[in-house]
Design a protein around this motif. Sequence first.
Motif, PDB file in Angstrom:
ATOM      1  N   ARG A 116      -0.456  -6.775 -19.342  1.00 57.65           N
ATOM      2  CA  ARG A 116       0.878  -6.186 -19.427  1.00 57.65           C
ATOM      3  C   ARG A 116       1.016  -5.044 -18.430  1.00 57.65           C
ATOM      4  O   ARG A 116       0.086  -4.257 -18.217  1.00 57.65           O
ATOM      5  N   PHE A 117       2.201  -4.967 -17.851  1.00 54.48           N
ATOM      6  CA  PHE A 117       2.522  -3.899 -16.907  1.00 54.48           C
ATOM      7  C   PHE A 117       3.924  -3.389 -17.194  1.00 54.48           C
ATOM      8  O   PHE A 117       4.776  -4.128 -17.694  1.00 54.48           O
ATOM      9  N   ASP A 118       4.140  -2.123 -16.853  1.00 55.58           N
ATOM     10  CA  ASP A 118       5.476  -1.546 -16.993  1.00 55.58           C
ATOM     11  C   ASP A 118       6.374  -1.908 -15.805  1.00 55.58           C
ATOM     12  O   ASP A 118       7.596  -1.820 -15.891  1.00 55.58           O
ATOM     13  N   LEU A 119       5.736  -2.314 -14.700  1.00 50.66           N
ATOM     14  CA  LEU A 119       6.468  -2.617 -13.471  1.00 50.66           C
ATOM     15  C   LEU A 119       5.656  -3.615 -12.659  1.00 50.66           C
ATOM     16  O   LEU A 119       4.424  -3.524 -12.596  1.00 50.66           O
ATOM     17  N   VAL A 120       6.350  -4.571 -12.025  1.00 51.43           N
ATOM     18  CA  VAL A 120       5.717  -5.510 -11.099  1.00 51.43           C
ATOM     19  C   VAL A 120       6.401  -5.356  -9.748  1.00 51.43           C
ATOM     20  O   VAL A 120       7.628  -5.496  -9.642  1.00 51.43           O
ATOM     21  N   VAL A 121       5.609  -5.053  -8.714  1.00 54.22           N
ATOM     22  CA  VAL A 121       6.129  -4.873  -7.363  1.00 54.22           C
ATOM     23  C   VAL A 121       5.668  -6.049  -6.506  1.00 54.22           C
ATOM     24  O   VAL A 121       4.467  -6.203  -6.247  1.00 54.22           O
ATOM     25  N   GLY A 122       6.603  -6.872  -6.085  1.00 53.05           N
ATOM     26  CA  GLY A 122       6.274  -7.990  -5.210  1.00 53.05           C
ATOM     27  C   GLY A 122       6.350  -7.552  -3.759  1.00 53.05           C
ATOM     28  O   GLY A 122       7.428  -7.379  -3.208  1.00 53.05           O
ATOM     29  N   ALA A 123       5.185  -7.352  -3.152  1.00 56.00           N
ATOM     30  CA  ALA A 123       5.104  -6.947  -1.747  1.00 56.00           C
ATOM     31  C   ALA A 123       4.280  -7.980  -0.990  1.00 56.00           C
ATOM     32  O   ALA A 123       3.440  -7.635  -0.154  1.00 56.00           O
ATOM     33  N   GLY A 149       9.258  -0.989   5.436  1.00 51.98           N
ATOM     34  CA  GLY A 149       8.246  -1.135   4.391  1.00 51.98           C
ATOM     35  C   GLY A 149       7.696   0.196   3.930  1.00 51.98           C
ATOM     36  O   GLY A 149       7.520   0.440   2.735  1.00 51.98           O
ATOM     37  N   LEU A 150       7.425   1.086   4.881  1.00 51.57           N
ATOM     38  CA  LEU A 150       6.958   2.432   4.533  1.00 51.57           C
ATOM     39  C   LEU A 150       8.018   3.197   3.761  1.00 51.57           C
ATOM     40  O   LEU A 150       7.740   3.819   2.730  1.00 51.57           O
ATOM     41  N   ALA A 151       9.246   3.156   4.265  1.00 51.18           N
ATOM     42  CA  ALA A 151      10.324   3.895   3.609  1.00 51.18           C
ATOM     43  C   ALA A 151      10.620   3.344   2.224  1.00 51.18           C
ATOM     44  O   ALA A 151      10.824   4.101   1.268  1.00 51.18           O
ATOM     45  N   GLY A 152      10.644   2.016   2.099  1.00 50.63           N
ATOM     46  CA  GLY A 152      10.928   1.407   0.803  1.00 50.63           C
ATOM     47  C   GLY A 152       9.862   1.722  -0.227  1.00 50.63           C
ATOM     48  O   GLY A 152      10.166   1.994  -1.391  1.00 50.63           O
ATOM     49  N   MET A 184       0.823  -1.209   0.000  1.00 49.04           N
ATOM     50  CA  MET A 184       0.000   0.000   0.000  1.00 49.04           C
ATOM     51  C   MET A 184       0.859   1.263   0.000  1.00 49.04           C
ATOM     52  O   MET A 184       0.511   2.252  -0.641  1.00 49.04           O
ATOM     53  N   ALA A 185       1.992   1.226   0.738  1.00 49.32           N
ATOM     54  CA  ALA A 185       2.879   2.395   0.705  1.00 49.32           C
ATOM     55  C   ALA A 185       3.376   2.650  -0.713  1.00 49.32           C
ATOM     56  O   ALA A 185       3.419   3.798  -1.177  1.00 49.32           O
ATOM     57  N   ALA A 186       3.751   1.573  -1.409  1.00 51.02           N
ATOM     58  CA  ALA A 186       4.210   1.722  -2.790  1.00 51.02           C
ATOM     59  C   ALA A 186       3.087   2.236  -3.684  1.00 51.02           C
ATOM     60  O   ALA A 186       3.299   3.125  -4.516  1.00 51.02           O
ATOM     61  N   ALA A 187       1.880   1.686  -3.511  1.00 46.88           N
ATOM     62  CA  ALA A 187       0.757   2.096  -4.355  1.00 46.88           C
ATOM     63  C   ALA A 187       0.397   3.564  -4.125  1.00 46.88           C
ATOM     64  O   ALA A 187       0.125   4.311  -5.075  1.00 46.88           O
TER      65      ALA A 187
END
Length: 408
Positions: free
Chosen positions: A154-161, A311-314, A20-23
């Motif tokens: 298709r995605f430009d980026l995949v974030v595994g969280a 996690g928040l900072a990343g 969620m922080a990344a989103a």
Amino acid sequence: MSHVRKGGRALVVGLGISGMAAAVRLRQVGWEPVVVERAPARRSGGYYIVLFGSGVASARRLGVLERIGDRGGPQIALYDVDRGGSRRPRVNLGSFDNGPRPMLRGDVEQGLFAALPDDVEIRYSTVPTRIVQDDSGALVSLRDTATGTTVDERFDLVVGADGMRSTVRELAFDSRRYLYPMDYMIAVTLLDRPVDGFGLSDGLILAEPGRSVWAFPFADRAPSLLFSYRTRDIEAEFGRPPIESLRAAFGPEPTGPLLEGLLTRYQEAPDALFDSVQQVRMPNWSRGRVVLIGDAAWCMTLYSGMGVSSGLAGGELLGTTLQRHPGDVPGALRAWEARMRPFIRTQQDSALATGRRMFTPQDRKELIVRAGLRRLMRAPGLGKAVCRKLLDSKDMRAKNADIAAPWA
């Protein structure tokens, strides 16, 4: 706040704190995040966590610090106890101005969820089953576990969280080789009433060689209960009901009323966690357009106290770095990792060197050292100075470092 589309389309796997922080940050910088979550609904539970300065700074910039609150306060009391029921007051570092903030994991998750713009798509009961990359993006197969249907997008980026046992890591990396067992087990639950004989905001620590029990206190509700112990056979611990493993680990001595009550409370809890303690250590957190974040990339264990803060900072720093590298996702991921890795390595090493000893002394020698420090912290005229020294230590300064601060 209105958001103009400036970036690409990102798949965020996992609706936890890191995801969620990344989103939130990705949307702030103009990306289109799509969040998928294995569970059929947003999880509302969670146990005791602390937020250090690094997490506080990121939460403030993400706009969620006020929402997540602070469950600390002067009414919190902490005691060292033994099986016989004796108790000795202990200094609570969280009561100092620059000490860690106690809260529930659910507090942070609720604050982040409320901060997600309405136009961020969230798909529950959805997991990735395949990731195929090329120079321009990633093709991801997404399976709806409720209907059994699969779609390719298709995605430009995949974030595994998606946590310590990450599916994204399994699909895009060699997952299992990066898990490092620490030979410890934990059992956690949230109490619905105070520990018998203690007040609402009272916490306690029962520490013995190779095992410990903590009741982490809050100012406004009953504590969170943690059992931690060393084991030589993790598989055996999972081979029987958790309460049986706990009783074996804390035997064969008589439990006494206090410990017996805590074991019973854990056994009767409607929601409880029982798991092994493992770190994730990887040489790289990204591969092409796939990046891992949070526990999926660097699980530091609860012994570090830094899971939520990192996690928040990343997540915040990931969005900022992508904003500063427009059109160059792989380059942005390399720059993000170069900034995060020294910080994470320090926290992982700290969890092994000092954090685990603080939670659970390995042997009698560590227990004696721990008791000596406790006496210094309680000494009249000296205790506060010792505590301030600890809060200004190299380890604590690293936890409070604002790693995600914008740079010129």
